[in-house]
Write a protein that holds these residues in place. Sequence first.
Motif, PDB file in Angstrom:
ATOM      1  N   ARG A   9      -7.047 -55.007 -92.719  1.00  0.00           N
ATOM      2  CA  ARG A   9      -6.590 -54.892 -91.327  1.00  0.00           C
ATOM      3  C   ARG A   9      -7.670 -54.275 -90.447  1.00  0.00           C
ATOM      4  O   ARG A   9      -7.854 -54.686 -89.293  1.00  0.00           O
ATOM      5  CB  ARG A   9      -5.303 -54.070 -91.254  1.00  0.00           C
ATOM      6  CG  ARG A   9      -4.072 -54.822 -91.755  1.00  0.00           C
ATOM      7  CD  ARG A   9      -2.788 -54.155 -91.312  1.00  0.00           C
ATOM      8  NE  ARG A   9      -2.628 -52.822 -91.859  1.00  0.00           N
ATOM      9  CZ  ARG A   9      -2.079 -52.556 -93.036  1.00  0.00           C
ATOM     10  NH1 ARG A   9      -1.655 -53.546 -93.809  1.00  0.00           N
ATOM     11  NH2 ARG A   9      -1.953 -51.310 -93.464  1.00  0.00           N
ATOM     12  N   LEU A  10      -8.377 -53.294 -90.964  1.00  0.00           N
ATOM     13  CA  LEU A  10      -9.469 -52.688 -90.194  1.00  0.00           C
ATOM     14  C   LEU A  10     -10.571 -53.701 -89.928  1.00  0.00           C
ATOM     15  O   LEU A  10     -11.137 -53.759 -88.838  1.00  0.00           O
ATOM     16  CB  LEU A  10     -10.025 -51.477 -90.950  1.00  0.00           C
ATOM     17  CG  LEU A  10      -9.082 -50.298 -91.157  1.00  0.00           C
ATOM     18  CD1 LEU A  10      -9.740 -49.233 -92.035  1.00  0.00           C
ATOM     19  CD2 LEU A  10      -8.671 -49.689 -89.826  1.00  0.00           C
ATOM     20  N   VAL A  11     -10.863 -54.513 -90.933  1.00  0.00           N
ATOM     21  CA  VAL A  11     -11.910 -55.523 -90.781  1.00  0.00           C
ATOM     22  C   VAL A  11     -11.491 -56.585 -89.769  1.00  0.00           C
ATOM     23  O   VAL A  11     -12.292 -56.998 -88.927  1.00  0.00           O
ATOM     24  CB  VAL A  11     -12.236 -56.165 -92.142  1.00  0.00           C
ATOM     25  CG1 VAL A  11     -13.145 -57.375 -91.962  1.00  0.00           C
ATOM     26  CG2 VAL A  11     -12.894 -55.145 -93.065  1.00  0.00           C
ATOM     27  N   THR A  12     -10.234 -57.041 -89.820  1.00  0.00           N
ATOM     28  CA  THR A  12      -9.797 -58.069 -88.866  1.00  0.00           C
ATOM     29  C   THR A  12      -9.875 -57.553 -87.433  1.00  0.00           C
ATOM     30  O   THR A  12     -10.256 -58.296 -86.521  1.00  0.00           O
ATOM     31  CB  THR A  12      -8.361 -58.545 -89.159  1.00  0.00           C
ATOM     32  OG1 THR A  12      -7.454 -57.439 -89.076  1.00  0.00           O
ATOM     33  CG2 THR A  12      -8.264 -59.187 -90.522  1.00  0.00           C
ATOM     34  N   ASP A  13      -9.535 -56.290 -87.230  1.00  0.00           N
ATOM     35  CA  ASP A  13      -9.630 -55.717 -85.892  1.00  0.00           C
ATOM     36  C   ASP A  13     -11.077 -55.734 -85.394  1.00  0.00           C
ATOM     37  O   ASP A  13     -11.356 -56.087 -84.242  1.00  0.00           O
ATOM     38  CB  ASP A  13      -9.103 -54.278 -85.880  1.00  0.00           C
ATOM     39  CG  ASP A  13      -7.589 -54.206 -86.022  1.00  0.00           C
ATOM     40  OD1 ASP A  13      -6.927 -55.247 -85.837  1.00  0.00           O
ATOM     41  OD2 ASP A  13      -7.072 -53.112 -86.333  1.00  0.00           O
ATOM     42  N   ASP A  32       3.861 -64.503 -86.750  1.00  0.00           N
ATOM     43  CA  ASP A  32       3.557 -63.233 -86.104  1.00  0.00           C
ATOM     44  C   ASP A  32       3.698 -62.066 -87.074  1.00  0.00           C
ATOM     45  O   ASP A  32       3.989 -60.948 -86.676  1.00  0.00           O
ATOM     46  CB  ASP A  32       4.457 -63.019 -84.884  1.00  0.00           C
ATOM     47  CG  ASP A  32       5.938 -62.998 -85.253  1.00  0.00           C
ATOM     48  OD1 ASP A  32       6.261 -63.236 -86.433  1.00  0.00           O
ATOM     49  OD2 ASP A  32       6.762 -62.722 -84.359  1.00  0.00           O
ATOM     50  N   GLU A  33       3.501 -62.343 -88.372  1.00  0.00           N
ATOM     51  CA  GLU A  33       3.607 -61.283 -89.364  1.00  0.00           C
ATOM     52  C   GLU A  33       2.546 -60.208 -89.133  1.00  0.00           C
ATOM     53  O   GLU A  33       1.506 -60.449 -88.528  1.00  0.00           O
ATOM     54  CB  GLU A  33       3.465 -61.873 -90.779  1.00  0.00           C
ATOM     55  CG  GLU A  33       4.576 -62.829 -91.155  1.00  0.00           C
ATOM     56  CD  GLU A  33       4.365 -63.455 -92.525  1.00  0.00           C
ATOM     57  OE1 GLU A  33       3.622 -62.870 -93.337  1.00  0.00           O
ATOM     58  OE2 GLU A  33       4.934 -64.527 -92.777  1.00  0.00           O
ATOM     59  N   TRP A  68      -4.670 -62.282 -93.748  1.00  0.00           N
ATOM     60  CA  TRP A  68      -4.330 -61.188 -92.838  1.00  0.00           C
ATOM     61  C   TRP A  68      -4.096 -61.746 -91.440  1.00  0.00           C
ATOM     62  O   TRP A  68      -4.902 -62.548 -90.947  1.00  0.00           O
ATOM     63  CB  TRP A  68      -5.482 -60.178 -92.750  1.00  0.00           C
ATOM     64  CG  TRP A  68      -5.626 -59.242 -93.893  1.00  0.00           C
ATOM     65  CD1 TRP A  68      -5.140 -57.964 -93.987  1.00  0.00           C
ATOM     66  CD2 TRP A  68      -6.350 -59.472 -95.115  1.00  0.00           C
ATOM     67  NE1 TRP A  68      -5.499 -57.390 -95.178  1.00  0.00           N
ATOM     68  CE2 TRP A  68      -6.243 -58.293 -95.901  1.00  0.00           C
ATOM     69  CE3 TRP A  68      -7.065 -60.552 -95.634  1.00  0.00           C
ATOM     70  CZ2 TRP A  68      -6.826 -58.170 -97.147  1.00  0.00           C
ATOM     71  CZ3 TRP A  68      -7.641 -60.440 -96.879  1.00  0.00           C
ATOM     72  CH2 TRP A  68      -7.525 -59.262 -97.629  1.00  0.00           C
ATOM     73  N   PRO A  69      -3.020 -61.357 -90.772  1.00  0.00           N
ATOM     74  CA  PRO A  69      -2.871 -61.739 -89.363  1.00  0.00           C
ATOM     75  C   PRO A  69      -3.863 -60.969 -88.503  1.00  0.00           C
ATOM     76  O   PRO A  69      -4.155 -59.799 -88.772  1.00  0.00           O
ATOM     77  CB  PRO A  69      -1.427 -61.342 -89.047  1.00  0.00           C
ATOM     78  CG  PRO A  69      -1.110 -60.244 -90.014  1.00  0.00           C
ATOM     79  CD  PRO A  69      -1.903 -60.540 -91.259  1.00  0.00           C
ATOM     80  N   VAL A  70      -4.400 -61.636 -87.507  1.00  0.00           N
ATOM     81  CA  VAL A  70      -5.309 -61.001 -86.551  1.00  0.00           C
ATOM     82  C   VAL A  70      -4.568 -60.836 -85.237  1.00  0.00           C
ATOM     83  O   VAL A  70      -4.020 -61.807 -84.705  1.00  0.00           O
ATOM     84  CB  VAL A  70      -6.584 -61.837 -86.339  1.00  0.00           C
ATOM     85  CG1 VAL A  70      -7.482 -61.194 -85.285  1.00  0.00           C
ATOM     86  CG2 VAL A  70      -7.349 -61.998 -87.652  1.00  0.00           C
ATOM     87  N   HIS A  71      -4.518 -59.613 -84.739  1.00  0.00           N
ATOM     88  CA  HIS A  71      -3.857 -59.332 -83.467  1.00  0.00           C
ATOM     89  C   HIS A  71      -4.870 -58.774 -82.479  1.00  0.00           C
ATOM     90  O   HIS A  71      -5.771 -58.020 -82.848  1.00  0.00           O
ATOM     91  CB  HIS A  71      -2.728 -58.318 -83.640  1.00  0.00           C
ATOM     92  CG  HIS A  71      -1.521 -58.875 -84.335  1.00  0.00           C
ATOM     93  ND1 HIS A  71      -1.466 -59.044 -85.699  1.00  0.00           N
ATOM     94  CD2 HIS A  71      -0.331 -59.304 -83.857  1.00  0.00           C
ATOM     95  CE1 HIS A  71      -0.291 -59.555 -86.030  1.00  0.00           C
ATOM     96  NE2 HIS A  71       0.415 -59.721 -84.932  1.00  0.00           N
TER      97      HIS A  71
END
Length: 224
Positions: A140-144, A73-74, A109-112
């Motif tokens: 992080r912006l891309v994963t979102d 959960d990083e 990257w973790p995806v939330h």
Amino acid sequence: MGATTGSLLASLRPAADEGERREWAVACAHALGLGGSAVFLGRELVWFSDDTSARLEDPQFVLGQGPGPLIGDEREVRQVPDLGRLLAQQWPRFAAEAEALDIAALFVWPVHIGAVPAGTMTGYRRTPGPLTRQQPTGGRLVTDALAEQALHHWPAAHASHNGTGHTGTVELHRAEVHQATGVLSVQLDVSLAGALDRLRSEACTSGRSLTDTAGDIIQRKLPQ
């Protein structure tokens, strides 16, 4: 880099077709300084920019080794900037797979989805080195954006097109794996977890991809 990522995020249309999504995934990987990237949501490979990034996920799923399965959960990107130094000691079996794919560095990257951990985005490079100061935030912006796009285009439970997936699409790349797991569970009279272990073991022993091995089981090509 930031402006490039921002323009890419603004350019992804909710109704983007397969070609547009493919081009967007490749452009995002390049904007982040990556050779390619792949996104997992849950246990499904739903998006990948190239064949190498898709193949890289197989040994992580089969062997349970590599940076992806350990991210938990990083919130921050996990960087492995020099695989040659770390992999042989930490993940010896995964090391050979990565070397065969000519991969020198990995970034996960973790995806939330909201506050809930939902998956990972794994990017690779063919040369060693860390990310720049801006690239972790850009990732992080891309994963979102990728998570939102994948959810919008997630196949319905009754859809007939779930399959092996195509570059850039939101097909369920592991559909055959789940089907083969069910077949083995019935044939061997074991739990689904035990059947998946058997499938992973067969893929690892044969040196073939998990999807190809699953296809053989479904077609009853493997001895039981």
